[in-house]
Design an enzyme around this catalytic site. Structure first.
Site, PDB file in Angstrom:
ATOM      1  N   LYS A 133      -9.031  22.846   5.346  1.00 52.33           N
ATOM      2  CA  LYS A 133      -8.898  21.672   6.204  1.00 52.33           C
ATOM      3  C   LYS A 133      -9.633  21.956   7.515  1.00 52.33           C
ATOM      4  CE  LYS A 133      -7.087  19.212   3.341  1.00 52.33           C
ATOM      5  NZ  LYS A 133      -7.812  18.005   2.933  1.00 52.33           N
ATOM      6  N   LYS A 184      -8.468   9.504  -5.828  1.00 51.27           N
ATOM      7  CA  LYS A 184      -7.019   9.532  -5.596  1.00 51.27           C
ATOM      8  C   LYS A 184      -6.416   8.265  -6.204  1.00 51.27           C
ATOM      9  CE  LYS A 184      -6.774  12.386  -1.454  1.00 51.27           C
ATOM     10  NZ  LYS A 184      -8.058  12.778  -0.893  1.00 51.27           N
TER      11      LYS A 184
HETATM   12 MG    MG Z   1     -10.505  15.127   0.854  1.00 51.56          MG
END
Ligand code: MG
Length: 373
Positions: free
Chosen positions: A165, A265
């Protein structure tokens, strides 16, 4: 078969590691998930789940999911849950946009289709490919040294794909990527996911600084156009995620050579029906995918497993076992990680059985059900 009732349940999913941090100072320590039961006049119930990554990741939030489901549910009573394309048309006519609201309902109807046909969802989506699928491990935003250390920790758990991240200060992010890359073994895959967090010029700086590092860059900037500018500048393999919110964006991205991989997603595109459509298009066009969701527990992990496990291996970049990030299990039969991999159940439907005591009383209860004998 007709939908006779829709019930939704709220469940908190605390994180095993305490918190999860990503770009823009965002962090979540407790995920607010919504489980949806679509009940039918046959007596069968299908199960779905939706769990936004907090309110600041995509245009989605947990209470919004429940408000939307309560709004939509009365209009779905009497509809055929097995006619999935028509059901999605009906949902789109009844509510414009808000794909995440529709995701858990669509997922539950796939579970029903599997239960009625006696087949696992993976079979209905193309068949189990191989024994299992490879998972990635997200590495929460910390100092470069702390993040690099996690590579070894997670590799011991079996993971070989690591998603850093980043999306913060570019100098710190360059250090994060280089420190993590130094910990890689042959066969490991490293992704630097900025989650829209860099400005265009910062992204170009980072991309230049890691030109010789074996790393994928994921969603550097907020808009598609900014990402495309970075893509055209860098030699690194490139992943688009947040901006790919439907099939139109896949078509546009392919036409522009805007990415090598997309992050698909389920709730971002409105459920398994739309996700499968995008998955099949990507396979035909040669675009690999990380197949996952924004977040979730046992039911979402099962849905991810079925979609991922039915995807040709060379186009499945990675997948996610969200249920191992949390401390609460609420459905039997959900996939369990083994050596950094998971497999879809071979039981009918999603192959999960919710533990009703853990779900508690429904927070949405719309429709009728047979009187108790
Ligand atoms: Mg991503």
């Amino acid at each position: 078969m007709k939908i006779s009732a829709i019930r939704a349940y709220q469940i908190d999913l605390p994180l095993r590691e305490g918190s999860y941090k990503w770009s823009g100072g965002n962090s979540v320590s407790m995920f607010d998930s919504t489980v949806v039961g679509v009940e039918t006049d046959s007596g069968l119930t299908g199960w779905g789940e939706v769990c936004p990554l907090g309110p600041a990741y995509l245009p989605a939030y947990a209470r919004g999911a429940r408000a939307g489901i309560a709004e939509l549910a009365p209009q779905l009573l009497g509809a055929d849950p097995l006619a999935l394309n028509e059901l999605n048309e009906l949902m789109d006519r009844a509510m414009r946009g808000h794909p995440y609201v529709k995701s858990a309902i669509d997922m539950a109807c796939w579970d029903l289709l599997g239960k009625v046909s006696g087949l696992p969802v993976a079979t209905l989506m193309g068949g189990h490919v191989g024994a299992d699928v490879a998972l990635y491990r997200a590495i929460s935003q910390e100092s470069p040294a702390q993040m690099a250390k996690k590579i070894g920790v997670y590799r011991k758990e079996g993971y070989r794909k690591f998603q850093l991240k980043v999306g913060g200060d570019p100098d710190t992010d360059i250090a994060r990527i280089k420190a993590a890359a130094a910990e890689l073994s042959t066969g490991d895959v490293l992704v630097a996911d900025a989650n829209t967090g860099w400005t265009q010029h910062a992204a170009v700086r980072v991309a230049d600084a890691v030109r010789d590092v074996d790393v994928y860059l994921e969603q550097p900037c907020m808009t598609y156009e900014q990402c495309l500018a970075v893509r055209r500048h860098t030699n690194r393999p490139f992943v688009l995620d947040e901006v790919v919110d439907g099939i139109d964006m896949v078509v546009r991205g392919v036409a522009d050579h805007a990415m090598d991989v997309i992050n698909l997603k389920i709730s971002k595109v409105g459920g398994l029906t739309r996700a499968r459509q995008i998955r099949d298009l990507c396979v035909s066009l040669g675009i690999a995918m990380t197949i996952e969701d924004t977040w979730g527990g046992d039911i979402i992990t099962a849905a991810i497993a079925h979609l991922a496990h039915s995807t040709p291996e060379r186009f499945l970049f990675s997948s996610t076992d969200f249920n191992s990030y949390g401390t609460v299990a609420f459905a039997d039969g959900a996939p369990q990680r083994h050596k950094g991999r998971m497999s879809a159940s071979t039981d009918p439907g999603l192959g999960i059985r919710p533990q009703m005591k853990k779900l508690g009383k429904p927070v949405i209860d719309i429709g009728t059900r047979p009187a108790k004998k």
